[in-house]
Design a protein around this motif. Sequence first.
Motif, PDB file in Angstrom:
ATOM      1  N   HIS A  86       5.921  -3.808  18.123  1.00 45.13           N
ATOM      2  CA  HIS A  86       5.355  -2.904  17.623  1.00 45.13           C
ATOM      3  C   HIS A  86       4.320  -2.398  17.288  1.00 45.13           C
ATOM      4  O   HIS A  86       3.844  -1.229  17.999  1.00 45.13           O
ATOM      5  CB  HIS A  86       5.606  -2.995  15.805  1.00 45.13           C
ATOM      6  CG  HIS A  86       7.000  -3.194  15.204  1.00 45.13           C
ATOM      7  ND1 HIS A  86       7.304  -2.997  13.806  1.00 45.13           N
ATOM      8  CD2 HIS A  86       8.114  -2.128  15.613  1.00 45.13           C
ATOM      9  CE1 HIS A  86       8.162  -2.381  13.708  1.00 45.13           C
ATOM     10  NE2 HIS A  86       8.626  -2.495  14.509  1.00 45.13           N
ATOM     11  N   ARG A  87       3.256  -3.626  18.039  1.00 44.52           N
ATOM     12  CA  ARG A  87       2.484  -3.864  18.218  1.00 44.52           C
ATOM     13  C   ARG A  87       1.861  -3.043  19.923  1.00 44.52           C
ATOM     14  O   ARG A  87       0.730  -2.674  19.904  1.00 44.52           O
ATOM     15  CB  ARG A  87       0.897  -4.376  18.205  1.00 44.52           C
ATOM     16  CG  ARG A  87       0.904  -4.826  16.922  1.00 44.52           C
ATOM     17  CD  ARG A  87       0.249  -5.970  16.759  1.00 44.52           C
ATOM     18  NE  ARG A  87      -0.884  -5.953  15.033  1.00 44.52           N
ATOM     19  CZ  ARG A  87      -1.323  -5.467  14.619  1.00 44.52           C
ATOM     20  NH1 ARG A  87      -2.197  -4.569  15.542  1.00 44.52           N
ATOM     21  NH2 ARG A  87      -1.731  -5.406  13.222  1.00 44.52           N
ATOM     22  N   GLY A  88       2.528  -3.611  20.476  1.00 43.99           N
ATOM     23  CA  GLY A  88       2.473  -3.203  22.406  1.00 43.99           C
ATOM     24  C   GLY A  88       3.187  -1.807  22.410  1.00 43.99           C
ATOM     25  O   GLY A  88       2.854  -0.964  23.466  1.00 43.99           O
ATOM     26  N   LEU A  89       4.381  -1.552  21.944  1.00 41.24           N
ATOM     27  CA  LEU A  89       4.659  -0.092  22.196  1.00 41.24           C
ATOM     28  C   LEU A  89       3.893   1.180  21.471  1.00 41.24           C
ATOM     29  O   LEU A  89       3.491   2.405  22.204  1.00 41.24           O
ATOM     30  CB  LEU A  89       6.510   0.479  21.595  1.00 41.24           C
ATOM     31  CG  LEU A  89       6.958   1.681  21.795  1.00 41.24           C
ATOM     32  CD1 LEU A  89       6.808   1.881  23.413  1.00 41.24           C
ATOM     33  CD2 LEU A  89       8.169   1.619  21.156  1.00 41.24           C
ATOM     34  N   ALA A 116      10.536   1.770  16.182  1.00 38.23           N
ATOM     35  CA  ALA A 116       9.400   1.804  16.465  1.00 38.23           C
ATOM     36  C   ALA A 116       8.520   3.130  16.958  1.00 38.23           C
ATOM     37  O   ALA A 116       7.929   4.067  16.582  1.00 38.23           O
ATOM     38  CB  ALA A 116       7.763   1.363  16.790  1.00 38.23           C
ATOM     39  N   ALA A 117       9.548   4.244  17.748  1.00 38.92           N
ATOM     40  CA  ALA A 117       9.818   5.121  18.117  1.00 38.92           C
ATOM     41  C   ALA A 117       9.323   6.170  17.236  1.00 38.92           C
ATOM     42  O   ALA A 117       8.911   7.195  17.285  1.00 38.92           O
ATOM     43  CB  ALA A 117      10.668   4.931  19.370  1.00 38.92           C
ATOM     44  N   VAL A 150       6.080  12.682  26.808  1.00 42.87           N
ATOM     45  CA  VAL A 150       6.337  11.324  27.291  1.00 42.87           C
ATOM     46  C   VAL A 150       5.230  10.691  27.652  1.00 42.87           C
ATOM     47  O   VAL A 150       5.001  10.781  28.152  1.00 42.87           O
ATOM     48  CB  VAL A 150       7.802  10.816  28.332  1.00 42.87           C
ATOM     49  CG1 VAL A 150       7.805   9.978  28.456  1.00 42.87           C
ATOM     50  CG2 VAL A 150       8.973  12.112  27.770  1.00 42.87           C
ATOM     51  N   GLY A 151       5.100   9.789  26.057  1.00 39.36           N
ATOM     52  CA  GLY A 151       3.998   8.440  25.918  1.00 39.36           C
ATOM     53  C   GLY A 151       4.052   7.258  26.614  1.00 39.36           C
ATOM     54  O   GLY A 151       3.061   6.505  27.296  1.00 39.36           O
ATOM     55  N   ALA A 152       5.904   6.486  26.851  1.00 45.00           N
ATOM     56  CA  ALA A 152       5.802   5.293  27.281  1.00 45.00           C
ATOM     57  C   ALA A 152       7.391   5.414  27.398  1.00 45.00           C
ATOM     58  O   ALA A 152       8.065   6.283  27.010  1.00 45.00           O
ATOM     59  CB  ALA A 152       5.329   4.878  26.297  1.00 45.00           C
ATOM     60  N   VAL A 153       7.998   4.104  28.327  1.00 49.97           N
ATOM     61  CA  VAL A 153       9.169   3.709  28.217  1.00 49.97           C
ATOM     62  C   VAL A 153       9.327   2.886  27.729  1.00 49.97           C
ATOM     63  O   VAL A 153       8.408   2.058  27.854  1.00 49.97           O
ATOM     64  CB  VAL A 153       9.499   4.074  30.003  1.00 49.97           C
ATOM     65  CG1 VAL A 153      10.750   3.932  29.658  1.00 49.97           C
ATOM     66  CG2 VAL A 153       9.474   5.152  30.255  1.00 49.97           C
ATOM     67  N   ALA A 154      10.374   2.270  27.477  1.00 51.70           N
ATOM     68  CA  ALA A 154      10.962   0.697  26.839  1.00 51.70           C
ATOM     69  C   ALA A 154      12.138   0.366  27.147  1.00 51.70           C
ATOM     70  O   ALA A 154      13.517   1.087  26.850  1.00 51.70           O
ATOM     71  CB  ALA A 154      10.881   0.562  24.850  1.00 51.70           C
ATOM     72  N   GLU A 195       8.912  -7.629  36.705  1.00 55.66           N
ATOM     73  CA  GLU A 195       7.637  -8.040  37.597  1.00 55.66           C
ATOM     74  C   GLU A 195       7.044  -6.266  37.014  1.00 55.66           C
ATOM     75  O   GLU A 195       8.413  -5.338  36.511  1.00 55.66           O
ATOM     76  CB  GLU A 195       7.321  -6.987  39.529  1.00 55.66           C
ATOM     77  CG  GLU A 195       7.498  -8.852  39.873  1.00 55.66           C
ATOM     78  CD  GLU A 195       6.135 -10.014  39.401  1.00 55.66           C
ATOM     79  OE1 GLU A 195       5.430  -8.783  39.686  1.00 55.66           O
ATOM     80  OE2 GLU A 195       6.239 -10.810  39.708  1.00 55.66           O
ATOM     81  N   GLY A 196       6.571  -5.729  36.933  1.00 52.04           N
ATOM     82  CA  GLY A 196       6.000  -4.297  36.703  1.00 52.04           C
ATOM     83  C   GLY A 196       6.211  -3.945  35.843  1.00 52.04           C
ATOM     84  O   GLY A 196       5.710  -2.326  35.459  1.00 52.04           O
ATOM     85  N   TRP A 197       6.305  -4.339  34.603  1.00 50.41           N
ATOM     86  CA  TRP A 197       5.818  -4.186  32.640  1.00 50.41           C
ATOM     87  C   TRP A 197       4.460  -3.998  32.650  1.00 50.41           C
ATOM     88  O   TRP A 197       3.559  -4.181  33.203  1.00 50.41           O
ATOM     89  CB  TRP A 197       6.568  -5.326  31.980  1.00 50.41           C
ATOM     90  CG  TRP A 197       6.614  -6.898  31.974  1.00 50.41           C
ATOM     91  CD1 TRP A 197       7.040  -7.129  33.089  1.00 50.41           C
ATOM     92  CD2 TRP A 197       5.368  -7.221  31.787  1.00 50.41           C
ATOM     93  NE1 TRP A 197       6.242  -8.363  33.261  1.00 50.41           N
ATOM     94  CE2 TRP A 197       5.484  -8.401  32.166  1.00 50.41           C
ATOM     95  CE3 TRP A 197       4.017  -6.974  31.399  1.00 50.41           C
ATOM     96  CZ2 TRP A 197       4.394  -9.714  31.844  1.00 50.41           C
ATOM     97  CZ3 TRP A 197       3.703  -8.234  30.942  1.00 50.41           C
ATOM     98  CH2 TRP A 197       3.398  -8.849  31.495  1.00 50.41           C
ATOM     99  N   SER A 198       4.332  -3.124  32.046  1.00 51.80           N
ATOM    100  CA  SER A 198       2.846  -2.871  31.750  1.00 51.80           C
ATOM    101  C   SER A 198       2.323  -3.837  30.125  1.00 51.80           C
ATOM    102  O   SER A 198       1.288  -3.885  29.838  1.00 51.80           O
ATOM    103  CB  SER A 198       2.029  -1.173  31.023  1.00 51.80           C
ATOM    104  OG  SER A 198       2.214  -0.959  31.990  1.00 51.80           O
ATOM    105  N   VAL A 199       4.060  -4.046  29.232  1.00 50.84           N
ATOM    106  CA  VAL A 199       3.778  -4.972  28.125  1.00 50.84           C
ATOM    107  C   VAL A 199       4.904  -5.239  27.549  1.00 50.84           C
ATOM    108  O   VAL A 199       6.167  -4.942  28.113  1.00 50.84           O
ATOM    109  CB  VAL A 199       3.375  -3.370  26.649  1.00 50.84           C
ATOM    110  CG1 VAL A 199       2.879  -4.707  25.720  1.00 50.84           C
ATOM    111  CG2 VAL A 199       1.959  -3.392  26.627  1.00 50.84           C
ATOM    112  N   ALA A 200       5.004  -7.077  27.407  1.00 51.42           N
ATOM    113  CA  ALA A 200       6.225  -7.267  26.906  1.00 51.42           C
ATOM    114  C   ALA A 200       5.814  -7.794  25.820  1.00 51.42           C
ATOM    115  O   ALA A 200       4.368  -8.334  25.038  1.00 51.42           O
ATOM    116  CB  ALA A 200       5.852  -8.936  27.806  1.00 51.42           C
ATOM    117  N   ALA A 201       6.870  -8.054  25.040  1.00 58.30           N
ATOM    118  CA  ALA A 201       6.822  -9.479  23.383  1.00 58.30           C
ATOM    119  C   ALA A 201       7.627 -10.399  23.955  1.00 58.30           C
ATOM    120  O   ALA A 201       8.938 -10.101  24.848  1.00 58.30           O
ATOM    121  CB  ALA A 201       7.291  -7.531  22.276  1.00 58.30           C
ATOM    122  N   GLY A 202       6.997 -11.825  22.541  1.00 58.80           N
ATOM    123  CA  GLY A 202       8.270 -12.294  22.596  1.00 58.80           C
ATOM    124  C   GLY A 202       8.747 -12.949  21.530  1.00 58.80           C
ATOM    125  O   GLY A 202       7.586 -12.529  20.586  1.00 58.80           O
TER     126      GLY A 202
END
Length: 383
Positions: A86-89, A116-117, A150-154, A195-202
């Motif tokens: 949620h915070r990342g997106l 979240a979206a 479009v502001g983000a891709v997940a 590779e290539g992501w801006s934000v990751a969650a675990g």
Amino acid sequence: MTNAADRSGVPLPRYFDTASAEALHPAARQTLLAALDQGYADPRRLHGPARSARLLLDNARAVVAECLGVRPDEVSFTSSGTEAVHRGLLGLLAARPERGDRVVLSAVEHSAVVHAATWRRAEGHVEVGVDHLGRVDPDAVAEAARQPEVGAVAVQTANHEVGTVQPVAAVAAALDGVPLVTDACASMGRLPLPEGWSVAAGSAHKWGGPAGVGVLVVRKGVRWTTPFPSDDRVDERVAGFENVPAALAAAAALQAVVGERDEVNARQTALVDRVRAGVAAIPDVEVVGDPVDRLPHLVTFSCLYVDGEALVDGLARRGFSVASGSACTSSTLEPSRVLAAMGALTHGNVRLSLTRDASADDVDGFLAALPEVVAAIRADAGL
């Protein structure tokens, strides 16, 4: 071959639902007990106990960063993987309001991403379909991302229900400046981050850390701002008093899991291959997900003419704890969105995910029990 039994002859339970939660890793248990005596103070303060807590928190962040191949100042600890998602997106959207708040996501994302979206913009997200293996097409994602506002891709790193690994790096390369968030809760620790992501969650309990610890990674230079009320904590990306002992235990578990990853993955891959072959031999059973490019410990299959709840109960009576229904809402046994998006059977499905110490005897016992359970359920239904 049967599952091990106690002295009364009752089968001992074999836990095959680690995709939901892994048992606490021995490294995490040992670290947690030690850290409880040293990490109780508020790491913002300046006195001795607080300095000790801050040192432990910084150490946890450094260990996680090393395991993931990122910078320590890119790592934050949240209360769960869901909060990290949620915070990342939402933080990506909040930082770039001029681009819009629509989210492009794959049709097999975890419900945390969808919620979240939708919370940000009701019915405003764009779902991109997947193939029969559950994999998204990078070009299709890039095309959807060119739509207005479009502001983000997940795109998840690997699917939490069927195990299929997603082409995150290829998706990122195809995007034109739109930030990408990847939900790595199912794969973090088990596979290297792509590779290539801006934000990751675990999520720590997926790799054997304590429950209640999530990991949010925001790449340096990425435009991100907190989407919720701010808090004057050590880490501006999160809110609330950090659970320092749990964060350190999560880091210890991740370090141990990454250290043993090659050996465990090879063993689990061979065992899952054995399960896939054995299950496929049962009449009217469909094994889903990519057979090769997948999470090493997980396999999902669907049985025609069989109720999922009955399967879970029948296998539990034989000593095997497995999951059924949507991984996001398994308590209600709702049909799986993931399987529906793949065009697979959505009823009578079982998700089996192996522990680190699962053996060939465990797998053989499961493969011996499953056909009998399926046959008994079908017979009761008059089939």
